[in-house]
Design an enzyme around this catalytic site. Sequence first.
Site, mmCIF file in Angstrom:
data_model
loop_
_atom_site.group_PDB
_atom_site.id
_atom_site.type_symbol
_atom_site.label_atom_id
_atom_site.label_comp_id
_atom_site.label_asym_id
_atom_site.label_seq_id
_atom_site.Cartn_x
_atom_site.Cartn_y
_atom_site.Cartn_z
ATOM 1 N N ARG A 192 0.803 -1.219 0.000
ATOM 2 C CA ARG A 192 0.000 0.000 0.000
ATOM 3 C C ARG A 192 0.836 1.270 0.000
ATOM 4 O O ARG A 192 0.343 2.328 -0.402
ATOM 5 C CB ARG A 192 -1.024 -0.054 1.127
ATOM 6 C CG ARG A 192 -2.103 -1.121 0.814
ATOM 7 C CD ARG A 192 -3.121 -1.273 1.899
ATOM 8 N NE ARG A 192 -2.594 -1.790 3.139
ATOM 9 C CZ ARG A 192 -2.462 -3.084 3.442
ATOM 10 N NH1 ARG A 192 -2.802 -3.991 2.556
ATOM 11 N NH2 ARG A 192 -1.991 -3.463 4.596
ATOM 12 N N GLU A 208 3.866 -9.132 14.969
ATOM 13 C CA GLU A 208 3.207 -9.721 16.130
ATOM 14 C C GLU A 208 2.893 -11.195 15.903
ATOM 15 O O GLU A 208 2.682 -11.944 16.842
ATOM 16 C CB GLU A 208 1.940 -8.941 16.473
ATOM 17 C CG GLU A 208 0.953 -8.828 15.320
ATOM 18 C CD GLU A 208 -0.177 -7.876 15.615
ATOM 19 O OE1 GLU A 208 -0.979 -8.176 16.508
ATOM 20 O OE2 GLU A 208 -0.244 -6.831 14.959
#
Length: 191
Positions: free
Chosen positions: A72, A109
């Site tokens: 993006r 994460e």
Amino acid sequence: MFAEENGLKGDPRLQRIYQAINVVPHFPKNGIMFQDITTLLLDHNAFKDTVDIFVDRYRDMHISVVAGIEARGFLFGPSVALGIGAKFVPLRKPHKLPGEVFSEKYSLEYGTDCLELHVGAIQPGERAIVIDDLVATGGTLSAGIRLLECAGAEVVECACVIGVPEVKGRCTLIGKPLYVLVEPRQLDQCF
């Protein structure tokens, strides 16, 4: 630093950008409120506002490289680069760039990932910004900074369209300033 704290408080462009972002609940996995900027790209005015704010910020900072993070960051980076007279350099996922590359692994994460940059895309001492759509923990942007510095660039700042509220308290990434346009939309604000 959030744009509203940097002289843009009350700027109607920020409200248009904010309202153009769609929230997709439970994507890509349960519990995630995905901030979908593809709806921003469908809104010509909001997309132009986004690019214009970044161009206004970086026009006089002598930036020669706009580095966009896959994927993006590729949507905003080239337009900003054209607007400020800089080159666009993609920071890609592994095995997407032909030829010799610099690589930088980083933690997420839920695992690890890697960014790559063409060797020779950056000349030592070039001033660069790193751009992406969203910053949460800063891990990806920090990897982008390290990668550009490995190639000899001077990273001036990181820029994102969306920044989670937790980044307001720490507006630097490994010592580099962070510039964010808006906070994430909440699902109840989308209807």
